[in-house]
Design an enzyme around this catalytic site. Structure first.
Site, mmCIF file in Angstrom:
data_model
loop_
_atom_site.group_PDB
_atom_site.id
_atom_site.type_symbol
_atom_site.label_atom_id
_atom_site.label_comp_id
_atom_site.label_asym_id
_atom_site.label_seq_id
_atom_site.Cartn_x
_atom_site.Cartn_y
_atom_site.Cartn_z
ATOM 1 N N VAL A 27 -9.414 -11.563 4.374
ATOM 2 C CA VAL A 27 -8.704 -10.237 4.570
ATOM 3 C C VAL A 27 -8.329 -9.770 3.118
ATOM 4 C CG1 VAL A 27 -6.139 -9.746 5.138
ATOM 5 C CG2 VAL A 27 -7.314 -11.412 6.512
ATOM 6 N N HIS A 82 -10.333 -9.847 -6.926
ATOM 7 C CA HIS A 82 -9.824 -8.872 -6.343
ATOM 8 C C HIS A 82 -9.225 -9.643 -5.144
ATOM 9 C CE1 HIS A 82 -10.035 -4.864 -4.309
ATOM 10 N NE2 HIS A 82 -9.445 -5.476 -3.366
ATOM 11 N N LEU A 83 -7.972 -9.536 -4.944
ATOM 12 C CA LEU A 83 -7.032 -10.381 -4.059
ATOM 13 C C LEU A 83 -7.693 -10.543 -2.754
ATOM 14 C CD1 LEU A 83 -4.478 -11.780 -3.458
ATOM 15 C CD2 LEU A 83 -3.573 -9.661 -2.500
ATOM 16 N N HIS A 84 -8.003 -11.656 -2.138
ATOM 17 C CA HIS A 84 -8.534 -11.849 -0.874
ATOM 18 C C HIS A 84 -8.113 -13.355 -0.179
ATOM 19 C CE1 HIS A 84 -11.510 -13.529 -3.719
ATOM 20 N NE2 HIS A 84 -12.133 -14.359 -2.679
ATOM 21 N N PHE A 85 -7.782 -13.236 1.121
ATOM 22 C CA PHE A 85 -7.589 -14.444 1.748
ATOM 23 C C PHE A 85 -8.673 -15.003 2.294
ATOM 24 C CE2 PHE A 85 -2.693 -14.861 1.278
ATOM 25 C CZ PHE A 85 -2.561 -13.488 0.514
#
Lengths: 128, 128
Positions: A27, A82-85
């Site tokens: 995500v 870079h933000l990711h889940f």
């Protein structure tokens, strides 16, 4: 990239190196946010609510009993700033955690993203 | 349990089995919520914003370069069926992921929770 969801603000992408088999998804917000530390409470709500939807969707679309959600902030866990889940499908005997060396094929990823898109009620599920 | 934060809605507890050393914490809501799947967007915002605060707090209070946030939904990842987020301190060479067999002592956990409470601006940091 094989995208199971895209609302212009967030994308849900199938991960090519799948640690436990079918359904592994990422995500990712479009906005360039390096990690969790700079998010407002409302941004936290948006992204985690989508992660929850994806987690429930994976559990219903693939033959698994649960998920593990992982998010890294800074080194050494985070390789892409870079933000990711990560949403990892889980099942008894999956041998998680382990690193998978074998990339999944485009054909398989396209099928998985279509399947996840269907349970998310998304119109995507196509390469982008 | 050694609590670094408690606002009556969420508690931040030091984990006794620390996979990578000092600062490993758990963020736990008081409300009995089994996993991520039943949370509203506003509840997602509250809990993830606190997780982000704890993650930034660990990075500044302990000698680490990052964190890994982990949350399990259902089997086999989840052993306690009450929502909780692991915030794992990370540093180069920490050999994560691995399971630690050795419990940390009360004295050490009390010192860690006081240190984390200080950076969180919390008045707790005491056993509860």
């Amino acid at each position: 990239m094989f995208c199971a969801f895209d609302d212009g603000q967030f994308a849900v992408l199938m991960g090519r190196y799948q640690p436990t088999g079918p359904g592994y998804a990422l995500v990712v917000p479009y906005a360039h946010i390096p990690d969790l530390h700079s998010l407002s409470q409302s941004e936290c709500g948006q992204v985690l609510h989508l992660v929850a939807r994806v987690s429930a969707g994976i559990t219903s679309a693939f033959d698994v009993t649960g998920t593990t959600v992982v998010e890294n902030n800074g080194r050494p866990g985070q390789s892409v700033m870079h933000l990711h889940f990560h949403v990892v499908p889980r099942w008894e005997g999956d041998r998680y955690p382990r690193r998978t060396e074998k990339p999944e094929s485009d054909r398989v990823l396209a099928e998985q993203s279509a399947r996840l898109a269907a349970v998310l009620g998304s119109s995507t599920g196509r390469p982008r």
